[in-house]
Design an enzyme around this catalytic site. Structure first.
Site, PDB file in Angstrom:
ATOM      1  CB  CYS A 232      76.925  64.019  60.740  1.00  0.00           C
ATOM      2  SG  CYS A 232      77.086  64.205  62.521  1.00  0.00           S
TER       3      CYS A 232
ATOM      4  CG  HIS B 215      78.815  69.388  60.941  1.00  0.00           C
ATOM      5  ND1 HIS B 215      78.024  68.785  59.982  1.00  0.00           N
ATOM      6  CD2 HIS B 215      79.215  68.383  61.767  1.00  0.00           C
ATOM      7  CE1 HIS B 215      77.960  67.481  60.222  1.00  0.00           C
ATOM      8  NE2 HIS B 215      78.662  67.209  61.295  1.00  0.00           N
TER       9      HIS B 215
END
Lengths: 419, 140
Positions: free
Chosen positions: A92, A365
Site C-alpha cells: 500500500c 484506498h
C-alpha cells in the site's frame, strides 16, 4: 544530515474518481484519467514531451488483472514511449515510494521533469479474494499461515493499543465520522457521504419496508451490528478503508525550471523511508517504528518539528491506524491521540486537519494509488485549490504525507513547503 | 552444503512437522529469532545456533476474524464460524503469530490479552507451518 542535492517541487497533480469503476475498466484507463487531470492542473501548461521518466506505484495488477510490468504499459498509454518507466511494488506504500524515487531522480540531476503516480484496479474480485491478495503482503512464513488477514493484523495491533492505552470502540468511531465528513465534500471520494447521510438513507429505505430504526446519532448507527458488522474483532466495517479502483498522478520538476510551469510550486522539503519487522518481531505492538524512523528523516531534512505541520494526510487503512500514525508522527503524545481527536483537533476546522480528502477510510484506498493520492490532496490544500473542503483562515505553510505498506513494514513520509 | 543448512524455511517447517517450534540464537551476541533465520539483525553475523522453544507463553494481541483468506474459507471458517489469530509472547521472551483456541469467539474481550497459553500443533498436521496455541484456563 542527508539532503537532496537540488530542490524539487510539485508543478501539478491529478486524480481519477475513486470508487467502483466497473469490471471492464483497467489500471491503464484509471491512470489516464489521473494523468490528464494532472496535465491540466499545471498553471502555465506543460508539453507532455517534457516528461522524462515515470515512476508508477502498483501493488497487485498481476493478481487482479494478470498484468505485470505496469510501468511501460502506463508509458505507452500516456503516449510517453520511449521514456524509462518503473513499476514499484511496496504494497500500500507503492506510490509513496514511487514519489520518493521520482524526487530523488530529479535531485540526482538526471532528469528535470518526472511523473510519479499510482494505479490500482481491485473491485473485479469478490471481497474474500481481495482479502486473500492483500494478505500476501504479510509475512508468508509466519503471519499468513496463522490465518492473519490485513484487517486481522491491524485488529491485533488495536487490541494491544486498547490494553495499553484504554482505547475504546467509540474512539475508533470518531475517526470514521471525521473522515466521512471530509469525504462528503470531495467529489472524487469513493464514499462522498457523511455517516449521518448514510444513516438517514438507510432509515428511509427501511421505513419503506415498514421497518423502524431509531438511531439518533452516528454513534447509535455505528454501534448497531446489523449496519456495522465486525470484520476482524475489534474492527468493524466502518473501521476499514474501502476496496476500490483509482489512480493518482503528480508532476515534479527541478526547482530551477518550475517557473516555466507554475507560479505556485510546492517544494519537497523532506523525504524519509524505513522498513520494519513483521508484527511479532517488534518491541512495541501499538506503534510502528518505521513511521517514527521515516518521519524522523523527513523532519530532520526539512529542519522542522511535528508542531510546525499545519495539515497532514496519514495512512488510515483502518481507524486504529490513524490513531497510531498521529502518535508515531509526533503530533500527539503516545496514548493521547484519542483525547485530541475527541476534542476536534483533527477536524477540517481543527488545529491540525487530518485527511481532508476523506482518508483511505472514505476517499478510498486503491492501494497502489494511495501514496500519490495523498500528495494530490496536500498539493490541492497548500495551493488553495481544494474547493468546498479547503482549510481556511490560516497559512498552510507546511504539509505532510504518511504512506504505509502492509502493516507498517514499509513507511514513506514526505514534508512539503511553499518555499 | 545447503542440504545441511538448518536455518532455512524448509528446515523450520520440517521442525514443525516433527512437533518442534525452532528458533535461532546468534552465537556472537545472543539475540533470539523466531522463526529461525540465518543472519542476526543486531550484529549482522551469520553464526546461529538452533533454539527449541518451550511452547509456553501468553497472548499479547489477537483478533477474531470473520472474513479469512481462501485456505481458511476452505477449512469451513466464515462469518457464522469465525476463527482467532494472535501474537503469543513465549516464556523465552520472543513472539510468534499463531492460530489461537480457547477464546470466546462470540464475545471477545480485551482482557484476554495476557492470558497464558500453550503450543499445540494443528490437528491437520498435513499442512506444514501452522501453529496452534490453546489458552490454558480453557484446557482443564
Amino acid at each position: 544530515m542527508k539532503r537532496l542535492s537540488r530542490d524539487v517541487a510539485i508543478i501539478g497533480a491529478g486524480m481519477s474518481k475513486y470508487g467502483m469503476a466497473g469490471n471492464r475498466i483497467t489500471t491503464r484507463d484509471l491512470f489516464i484519467e489521473a494523468y490528464q487531470d494532472a496535465l491540466q492542473s499545471v498553471g502555465k501548461g506543460i508539453d507532455p514531451k517534457q516528461i522524462e521518466a515515470l515512476y508508477i506505484g502498483n501493488a497487485t495488477s498481476d493478481l487482479f488483472e494478470h498484468q505485470l510490468h505496469t510501468g511501460p504499459i502506463m508509458a505507452n498509454w500516456s503516449g510517453l514511449i520511449p521514456r524509462p518507466a518503473v513499476r514499484i511494488e511496496d504494497a500500500c506504500a507503492s506510490s509513496g515510494v514511487a514519489f520518493r524515487e521520482a524526487v530523488m531522480s530529479i535531485a540526482s540531476g538526471i532528469y528535470d521533469v518526472v511523473l510519479a503516480g499510482g494505479t490500482e484496479k481491485m473491485t473485479n474480485l469478490p471481497t474474500p479474494e481481495v482479502t486473500e491478495v492483500l494478505a500476501y503482503a504479510l509475512d508468508g512464513v509466519s503471519e499468513f499461515p496463522s490465518g492473519f488477514t490485513f484487517p486481522g493484523v491491524y485488529a491485533a495491533m488495536c487490541t494491544a493499543h486498547m490494553a495499553k492505552w484504554g482505547t475504546s470502540a467509540e474512539d475508533l468511531m470518531r475517526v470514521a465520522i471525521k473522515s466521512h465528513n471530509n469525504a462528503a465534500l470531495n467529489p472524487k471520494a469513493h464514499f462522498n457521504m457523511d455517516i449521518k447521510d448514510i444513516m438517514r438513507d438507510r432509515q428511509e429505505k427501511a421505513a419503506k419496508e415498514g421497518k423502524n430504526y431509531s438511531w439518533k446519532f452516528e454513534m447509535d448507527f455505528l454501534s448497531d451490528s446489523t449496519q456495522n458488522p465486525v470484520v476482524a474483532w475489534p474492527l468493524r466495517l466502518f473501521d476499514c478503508s474501502t476496496i476500490c479502483d483509482g489512480a493518482s498522478c503528480v508532476l515534479l520538476a527541478a526547482a530551477d525550471v518550475t517557473s516555466n510551469f507554475t507560479d505556485d510550486p510546492i517544494y519537497i522539503l523532506g523525504t524519509g523511508q524505513a522498513s520494519e519487522y513483521p508484527l511479532h518481531q517488534r518491541k512495541e505492538l501499538s506503534s510502528i517504528m518505521a513511521t517514527k524512523n521515516a518521519a524522523g528523516q523527513a523532519y530532520e531534512m526539512a529542519g522542522i518539528k511535528p508542531k510546525d505541520i499545519k495539515i497532514a494526510e496519514v495512512h488510515d487503512c483502518f481507524t486504529i491506524a490513524e490513531i497510531i500514525a498521529l502518535e508515531d508522527l509526533g503530533f500527539f503524545n503516545p496514548g493521547e491521540a484519542t483525547s485530541d481527536i475527541n476534542e476536534g483537533v483533527t477536524k477540517r476546522t481543527g488545529r491540525l486537519p487530518i485527511n481532508t480528502g476523506g482518508g483511505l477510510k472514505a476517499k478510498g484506498h486503491p492501494v497502489g494509488a494511495t501514496g500519490t493520492g495523498q500528495v494530490y490532496e496536500i498539493w490541492k490544500q497548500m495551493t488553495g485549490k481544494a474547493g468546498p473542503r479547503q482549510v481556511v483562515g490560516r497559512d498552510l505553510d507546511f504539509g505532510l504525507t504518511h504512506n504505509v505498506g502492509a502493516h507498517g513494514t514499509t513507511v514513506a513520509v514526505h514534508i512539503f513547503g511553499k518555499k | 552444503m545447503m542440504k545441511d543448512n538448518n536455518f532455512t524455511i524448509a528446515a523450520y517447517q520440517g521442525f514443525i512437522d516433527d512437533g518442534k517450534l525452532m528458533g535461532s540464537r546468534c552465537t556472537k551476541c545472543g539475540a533470539m529469532f523466531l522463526p529461525l533465520k540465518p543472519i542476526c539483525d543486531q550484529c549482522q553475523e551469520a553464526s546461529m545456533e538452533l533454539l527449541q522453544m518451550s511452547g509456553r507463553g501468553k497472548i499479547v494481541a489477537y483478533s477474531v476474524i470473520m472474513i479469512g483468506p481462501q485456505k481458511m474459507i476452505e477449512e469451513g471458517f466464515d462469518r457464522q464460524n469465525p476463527y482467532c489469530s494472535g501474537i503469543v509472547e513465549l516464556d523465552e521472551g520472543i513472539r510468534i503469530p499463531a492460530r489461537i483456541a480457547g477464546v470466546d469467539i462470540a464475545k471477545p474481550i480485551k482482557e484476554t490479552i495476557g492470558s497464558p497459553c500453550r503450543l499445540e500443533f494443528t490437528p491437520n498436521s498435513n499442512k506444514p507451518g501452522i501453529l496452534f496455541f490453546k489458552i490454558l484456563n480453557e484446557l482443564s
